[in-house]
Design an enzyme around this catalytic site. Structure first.
Site, PDB file in Angstrom:
ATOM      1  N   LYS A 199     -33.423  14.707  18.010  1.00 53.28           N
ATOM      2  CA  LYS A 199     -32.826  15.093  19.296  1.00 53.28           C
ATOM      3  C   LYS A 199     -32.045  16.396  19.152  1.00 53.28           C
ATOM      4  CE  LYS A 199     -32.899  10.314  20.785  1.00 53.28           C
ATOM      5  NZ  LYS A 199     -32.232   9.039  21.001  1.00 53.28           N
ATOM      6  N   GLN A 231     -26.511   6.596  20.208  1.00 54.35           N
ATOM      7  CA  GLN A 231     -27.773   6.106  19.646  1.00 54.35           C
ATOM      8  C   GLN A 231     -27.741   4.578  19.489  1.00 54.35           C
ATOM      9  OE1 GLN A 231     -30.597   7.983  19.041  1.00 54.35           O
ATOM     10  NE2 GLN A 231     -31.528   6.000  18.644  1.00 54.35           N
ATOM     11  N   ASP A 276     -29.271   8.988  29.155  1.00 60.09           N
ATOM     12  CA  ASP A 276     -30.165   7.888  28.761  1.00 60.09           C
ATOM     13  C   ASP A 276     -30.481   6.994  29.962  1.00 60.09           C
ATOM     14  OD1 ASP A 276     -31.088   7.991  26.170  1.00 60.09           O
ATOM     15  OD2 ASP A 276     -29.322   7.020  25.295  1.00 60.09           O
TER      16      ASP A 276
END
Ligand code: NAD
Length: 293
Positions: free
Chosen positions: A53, A97, A120
């Protein structure tokens, strides 16, 4: 039937090229999109994802912060960092994460992310916006990537029966919401571990999205002639012939199924490459929305 292989690397490259133009334009107006990636603990797979990422940000000229916190980090310390990032004007997207260590309550942490920075798409405000078809909200990156693949290949969804296998908040449910929304107009069935006679149900599908996490579960028996099959699964199976001792397979038995399909995604190289591209897209969207005057 000779299937069309859906090339996720190619579509992801197109998404990135178009984002690059947008980012260059934002920068020429003095605005640089910024993403903060927070990793708690030292899970090797998570470290790889976080690294990819951050690398994708660097390639596109997105400002990024990588926060690698020890596994001993407390819930309070993590939430404090989230609040700091919420207040940081250089940061437009924040992601933690998954999965964090067991002592961290992931849902409670997500509630602390400013929904406008929740790239997200896990915050309940964004879940609601997806259901409400409010386009300002953020949609989880993997199902968003699946929709981009369908669009890129001109695959019609209106009036089609889509069976989504899996009901997670990360893939299955948002995927079903996207397919049933008024700009896609599919008729959607969500299947899960308690669904009866899944092969028979799937044989009624024009589009199958497999997001289960069971290697090669979807066999030829699940697929009707001409169906579109999107395979979200990423599963490691032992393979002594490979240097690492394993290989990656999807939830679909690709070789057994492909000749029945009109379109199919391979694993790897299908849905996988889209996820990070859509994270970049969500970050640019968050930047635009936060900096719009
Ligand atoms: P999950 O474990 O949260 O959910 C799996 C779902 O599958 C559950 O809803 C469960 O009800 C259903 N299920 C389990 N066994 C079943 C069965 N026998 N029949 C029917 N349904 C069954 O998983 P997830 O996070 O949604 O991920 C699913 C897969 O997608 C995994 O392989 C994961 O690695 C992969 N994934 C890939 C990406 C990507 O970037 N391509 C992103 C996220 C997840």
């Amino acid at each position: 039937m000779t299937p069309v292989m859906i090339d996720g690397k190619d579509v992801a490259a197109q998404v990135r090229a178009s984002l690059q133009r947008e980012i260059d334009e934002l920068k020429s107006n003095g605005v640089t999109p910024g993403l903060a990636v927070v990793l708690v603990g030292d899970d090797p797979a998570s470290q790889v994802y976080v690294g990819s990422k951050v690398k994708a940000c660097a390639e596109l000229g997105i400002y990024s912060q990588k926060w690698a916190l020890p596994a001993s980090t407390t819930q309070e310390e993590l939430v404090q960092l989230i609040h700091q990032l919420n207040a940081d004007d250089r940061i437009h997207g924040i992601l933690v994460q998954s999965p964090p260590p067991a002592h961290i309550d992931e849902e409670a942490v997500i509630l602390n992310i400013d929904p406008r920075k929740d790239v997200d798409g896990f915050h309940p405000v964004n879940v609601a916006k997806l259901v409400l078809e409010d386009e300002e909200g953020f949609v989880p990156c993997t199902p968003l990537g699946c929709m981009e693949l369908l669009k890129a290949y001109g695959i019609e969804t209106a009036g089609k029966h889509a069976v989504v296998i899996g009901r997670s908040m990360i893939v299955g449910k948002p995927m079903a919401n996207l397919l049933v929304a008024k700009n896609a107009n599919a008729t959607v069935t969500i299947a899960h571990s308690r669904t009866r006679d899944l092969p028979a149900l799937c044989r009624t599908a024009d589009i199958i999205v497999a997001a289960v996490g069971r290697p090669e579960m979807v066999t030829s028996d699940y697929v009707k002639e001409g169906a579109v099959v999107l395979d979200v699964g990423i599963n490691r199976i032992a393979d002594e012939s490979r240097p690492r001792g394993y290989r990656i397979v999807g939830d679909v038995d690709f070789d057994a199924v492909k000749d029945k399909c009109s379109y199919i995604t391979p694993v790897p190289g299908g849905v996988g490459p889209m996820t990070i591209a859509m994270l970049m897209a969500n970050t640019v969207k968050a930047c635009r929305q936060l900096t719009a005057r």
